[in-house]
Scaffold this active site. Structure first.
Site, PDB file in Angstrom:
ATOM      1  CB  SER A 171      -0.905   0.006   1.239  1.00 14.62           C
ATOM      2  OG  SER A 171      -1.531   1.258   1.395  1.00 14.62           O
ATOM      3  CE1 TYR A 205      -4.356  -3.071   3.923  1.00 15.37           C
ATOM      4  CE2 TYR A 205      -3.760  -0.772   3.562  1.00 15.37           C
ATOM      5  CZ  TYR A 205      -4.029  -2.030   3.066  1.00 15.37           C
ATOM      6  OH  TYR A 205      -3.973  -2.255   1.708  1.00 15.37           O
TER       7      TYR A 205
END
Length: 341
Positions: free
Chosen positions: A194, A207
């Site tokens: 990400s 996350y």
């Protein structure tokens, strides 16, 4: 002109530039790297050459980015192995692949709970027994949680769940398939990470920690496997409009990549096998954080205060957020295109 007006004045041209440089083209290439188009034309590099005759396993292959990438790879001649929890959804994607014009694509489906290490081991052994090995592994499946620290004091399970799927599940797959890659002296492991790892986006601590763990592990593993012609690629993916972001309805107003654009970034990484594939903004954020983290902390804090927690994060029965972006917020979002705040 006060500081706020000056900031807004700067952000508007940044938003225009960001829209240009942080949106990949149909080949999955960001505009500052379009020189590769010319090099590819000269060298004849394309996805067909990269995947034809290869077995490509994609986790999270039943929808979104995984399904879009699987179709591109199958169209180029790769044998696609689709892995996700729901058999029916996997079969739907596989049927689409088999219906590709011409001879159709080759797709195999293996339903599996990728947060269950034993289930992954069983599935991987089945793949090895059926197909003999995996040439390209795409760790795409993931779980995202957007929740502030204040709402997380009694939610250690958020951190456990994200680490279980995003990190340990991917590690188990690597450990099962990389021995064959090393023996055959060819392999490619693509981890869909990400851009949040580069921007350290607030509210995404659970996350991005799980994604950063996999990034760091594979940096270490790459040093051990260079001589085996096994390559690791970390794709720092920008925000993509998939079901995973739907609980945060404020993202309806954010500029995002489509699953097809995101799949293009992955297939471009398969062709070129870089160590990292990132948007220009992600690269800038990583460098800026290394040079002056205190300044970046203030930028992140501004974003944190600008966008609140979603109804889902608050545990509200209503899943609809009523907050609206003001013009300053809209400009900030456009200037930081592809970043999840």
């Amino acid at each position: 002109m006060n500081l706020g007006d000056l900031t807004n004045f700067v952000e508007k041209p940044l938003a225009a530039v960001s829209n240009i440089v942080n949106t990949p083209n149909s080949a999955g290439r960001y505009r500052p790297f379009y020189l590769r188009n010319l090099l590819d034309a000269v060298q004849g590099r394309n996805l067909n050459d990269a995947v034809k005759g290869k077995v490509v396993l994609i986790t999270g292959g039943s929808s979104g980015i995984g399904a879009a990438a699987a179709k591109k790879i199958a169209e180029a001649g790769g044998t696609v192995v689709l892995v996700a929890r729901t058999l029916e959804n996997l079969e739907n994607v596989a049927n689409d692949i088999r219906a590709i014009r011409g001879n159709g694509g080759t797709a195999h489906v293996y339903p599996c709970d990728l947060s269950d290490m034993d289930a992954i081991a069983v599935m991987a052994d089945q793949v090895l027994g059926d197909l003999g090995g995996v040439d390209i592994l795409i760790n795409n499946a993931g779980r995202s949680i957007r929740r502030s620290l204040e709402l997380s004091y009694d939610r250690i399970h958020d951190y456990q769940r994200t680490m279980q799927l995003n990190y340990l599940g991917a590690v188990q797959l690597i450990l099962k398939f990389i021995p064959g890659m090393r023996e055959r002296h060819f392999g490619h492991i693509v981890n869909v990470s990400s851009v949040g790892v580069q921007t350290r986006a607030p509210r995404f601590g659970a996350y991005i920690a799980s994604k950063a763990a996999l990034d760091s592990l594979c940096d270490a593993l790459q040093a051990e496997t260079v001589h085996d012609n096994v390559r690791f690629t970390t794709v720092h993916m920008a925000l993509v409009r998939t079901p995973m972001i739907s609980p945060t309805t404020i993202y309806d107003k954010f500029p995002t990549l489509t699953p097809d654009q995101a799949a293009g970034v992955i297939t471009d990484a398969i062709v070129h096998r870089p160590r990292r594939a990132s948007s220009p903004f992600g690269q800038f954020a990583a460098v800026a954080d290394a040079v002056n983290p205190a300044v970046m902390d203030r930028v992140r804090n501004r974003a944190f205060n600008m966008f609140g927690d979603s109804s889902a994060a608050k545990g509200s029965e209503s899943q609809t957020d009523t907050s609206e972006l003001d013009k300053r917020s809209e400009t900030f979002v456009r200037a930081t295109r592809g970043i999840h705040w």
